[in-house]
Scaffold this motif. Sequence first.
Motif, PDB file in Angstrom:
ATOM      1  N   GLY A  32      -4.351  23.303 -33.821  1.00 31.73           N
ATOM      2  CA  GLY A  32      -3.874  22.749 -35.084  1.00 31.73           C
ATOM      3  C   GLY A  32      -5.008  22.390 -36.021  1.00 31.73           C
ATOM      4  N   ALA A  33      -4.641  21.804 -37.158  1.00 31.03           N
ATOM      5  CA  ALA A  33      -5.579  21.274 -38.144  1.00 31.03           C
ATOM      6  C   ALA A  33      -5.497  19.751 -38.035  1.00 31.03           C
ATOM      7  N   TYR A  34      -6.652  19.096 -37.939  1.00 31.92           N
ATOM      8  CA  TYR A  34      -6.692  17.659 -37.661  1.00 31.92           C
ATOM      9  C   TYR A  34      -7.261  16.853 -38.824  1.00 31.92           C
ATOM     10  N   PHE A  35      -6.743  15.629 -38.972  1.00 27.61           N
ATOM     11  CA  PHE A  35      -7.113  14.739 -40.070  1.00 27.61           C
ATOM     12  C   PHE A  35      -7.165  13.311 -39.545  1.00 27.61           C
ATOM     13  N   THR A  36      -7.869  12.438 -40.270  1.00 26.75           N
ATOM     14  CA  THR A  36      -7.938  11.034 -39.884  1.00 26.75           C
ATOM     15  C   THR A  36      -7.826  10.134 -41.110  1.00 26.75           C
ATOM     16  N   THR A  37      -7.340   8.949 -40.884  1.00 24.47           N
ATOM     17  CA  THR A  37      -7.287   7.951 -41.950  1.00 24.47           C
ATOM     18  C   THR A  37      -8.513   7.038 -41.883  1.00 24.47           C
ATOM     19  N   LEU A  38      -9.349   7.207 -40.866  1.00 18.09           N
ATOM     20  CA  LEU A  38     -10.534   6.363 -40.711  1.00 18.09           C
ATOM     21  C   LEU A  38     -11.660   6.817 -41.635  1.00 18.09           C
ATOM     22  N   PRO A  39     -12.301   5.884 -42.320  1.00 16.38           N
ATOM     23  CA  PRO A  39     -13.481   6.242 -43.113  1.00 16.38           C
ATOM     24  C   PRO A  39     -14.673   6.467 -42.176  1.00 16.38           C
ATOM     25  N   PRO A  40     -15.681   7.216 -42.616  1.00 14.71           N
ATOM     26  CA  PRO A  40     -16.804   7.524 -41.729  1.00 14.71           C
ATOM     27  C   PRO A  40     -17.622   6.309 -41.306  1.00 14.71           C
ATOM     28  N   ASP A  41     -17.485   5.195 -42.019  1.00 12.81           N
ATOM     29  CA  ASP A  41     -18.223   3.992 -41.635  1.00 12.81           C
ATOM     30  C   ASP A  41     -17.381   3.039 -40.766  1.00 12.81           C
ATOM     31  N   ALA A  42     -16.240   3.503 -40.305  1.00 11.55           N
ATOM     32  CA  ALA A  42     -15.400   2.695 -39.407  1.00 11.55           C
ATOM     33  C   ALA A  42     -16.148   2.466 -38.094  1.00 11.55           C
ATOM     34  N   PRO A  43     -15.960   1.313 -37.485  1.00  5.93           N
ATOM     35  CA  PRO A  43     -16.605   1.059 -36.192  1.00  5.93           C
ATOM     36  C   PRO A  43     -16.266   2.154 -35.177  1.00  5.93           C
ATOM     37  N   ARG A  44     -17.296   2.650 -34.514  1.00  2.80           N
ATOM     38  CA  ARG A  44     -17.158   3.675 -33.462  1.00  2.80           C
ATOM     39  C   ARG A  44     -16.420   4.919 -33.955  1.00  2.80           C
ATOM     40  N   PHE A  45     -16.674   5.309 -35.204  1.00  2.00           N
ATOM     41  CA  PHE A  45     -15.988   6.462 -35.802  1.00  2.00           C
ATOM     42  C   PHE A  45     -16.069   7.701 -34.914  1.00  2.00           C
ATOM     43  N   SER A  46     -17.286   8.073 -34.497  1.00  2.00           N
ATOM     44  CA  SER A  46     -17.462   9.290 -33.693  1.00  2.00           C
ATOM     45  C   SER A  46     -16.707   9.214 -32.374  1.00  2.00           C
ATOM     46  N   ALA A  47     -16.783   8.095 -31.709  1.00  2.00           N
ATOM     47  CA  ALA A  47     -16.110   7.942 -30.419  1.00  2.00           C
ATOM     48  C   ALA A  47     -14.594   7.952 -30.578  1.00  2.00           C
ATOM     49  N   ARG A  48     -14.108   7.338 -31.631  1.00  2.00           N
ATOM     50  CA  ARG A  48     -12.662   7.252 -31.831  1.00  2.00           C
ATOM     51  C   ARG A  48     -12.062   8.572 -32.282  1.00  2.00           C
ATOM     52  N   THR A  49     -12.753   9.304 -33.147  1.00  2.00           N
ATOM     53  CA  THR A  49     -12.194  10.552 -33.686  1.00  2.00           C
ATOM     54  C   THR A  49     -12.624  11.789 -32.917  1.00  2.00           C
ATOM     55  N   ILE A  51     -15.051  13.604 -33.648  1.00  2.00           N
ATOM     56  CA  ILE A  51     -15.572  14.583 -34.600  1.00  2.00           C
ATOM     57  C   ILE A  51     -17.077  14.664 -34.382  1.00  2.00           C
ATOM     58  N   PRO A  52     -17.601  15.853 -34.069  1.00  2.00           N
ATOM     59  CA  PRO A  52     -19.049  15.988 -33.843  1.00  2.00           C
ATOM     60  C   PRO A  52     -19.839  15.627 -35.115  1.00  2.00           C
ATOM     61  N   LYS A  53     -21.046  15.139 -34.934  1.00  2.00           N
ATOM     62  CA  LYS A  53     -21.894  14.722 -36.060  1.00  2.00           C
ATOM     63  C   LYS A  53     -22.064  15.834 -37.089  1.00  2.00           C
ATOM     64  N   ASP A  54     -22.216  17.090 -36.642  1.00  2.00           N
ATOM     65  CA  ASP A  54     -22.424  18.189 -37.591  1.00  2.00           C
ATOM     66  C   ASP A  54     -21.173  18.488 -38.430  1.00  2.00           C
ATOM     67  N   LYS A  55     -20.023  17.947 -38.031  1.00  2.79           N
ATOM     68  CA  LYS A  55     -18.794  18.122 -38.808  1.00  2.79           C
ATOM     69  C   LYS A  55     -18.422  16.866 -39.577  1.00  2.79           C
ATOM     70  N   GLN A  56     -19.355  15.922 -39.665  1.00  7.10           N
ATOM     71  CA  GLN A  56     -19.118  14.695 -40.428  1.00  7.10           C
ATOM     72  C   GLN A  56     -19.862  14.700 -41.761  1.00  7.10           C
ATOM     73  N   ILE A  57     -20.486  15.795 -42.103  1.00  3.26           N
ATOM     74  CA  ILE A  57     -21.329  15.867 -43.304  1.00  3.26           C
ATOM     75  C   ILE A  57     -20.495  15.821 -44.581  1.00  3.26           C
ATOM     76  N   TYR A  58     -19.413  16.568 -44.605  1.00  5.34           N
ATOM     77  CA  TYR A  58     -18.557  16.656 -45.794  1.00  5.34           C
ATOM     78  C   TYR A  58     -17.156  16.151 -45.486  1.00  5.34           C
ATOM     79  N   ALA A  59     -16.490  15.671 -46.533  1.00  6.39           N
ATOM     80  CA  ALA A  59     -15.137  15.143 -46.362  1.00  6.39           C
ATOM     81  C   ALA A  59     -14.228  15.619 -47.486  1.00  6.39           C
ATOM     82  N   PHE A  60     -12.972  15.766 -47.144  1.00  4.43           N
ATOM     83  CA  PHE A  60     -11.896  16.019 -48.089  1.00  4.43           C
ATOM     84  C   PHE A  60     -10.914  14.870 -47.929  1.00  4.43           C
ATOM     85  N   ALA A  61     -10.590  14.207 -49.024  1.00  3.19           N
ATOM     86  CA  ALA A  61      -9.631  13.107 -48.978  1.00  3.19           C
ATOM     87  C   ALA A  61      -8.438  13.455 -49.844  1.00  3.19           C
TER      88      ALA A  61
END
Length: 109
Positions: A32-49, A51-61
Amino acid sequence: MHFTDDASYKAISSQKDWKFLASLPPGGNEFGAYFTTLPPDAPRFSARTRIPKDKQIYAFAFTGHQGLQPKAGGKGAYIFWAPTDYLVVDSAGLNGTRQQYHGVSEALP
């Protein structure tokens, strides 16, 4: 929001309507296609979502969650997905466009 790398950012943002392609992510997730409501500065963003670091560079909101389902389990509070490609149309109708931001994730409003 949808987070991605440089190549995918260029492909998605080059079109008027954003098309997020469904794929099979690692970790036993469903296709599927995945999305999150968490902002990138949310506590433990990487662990919770997951999402690998290399895929956190750009965002679509975008606003709304038409056609999206919450992920099963506790992560469904902030992770949503579609079983097929997901389209966010750029239409300035009565309610305005769903597209709110695209660019470097660090500059998210």
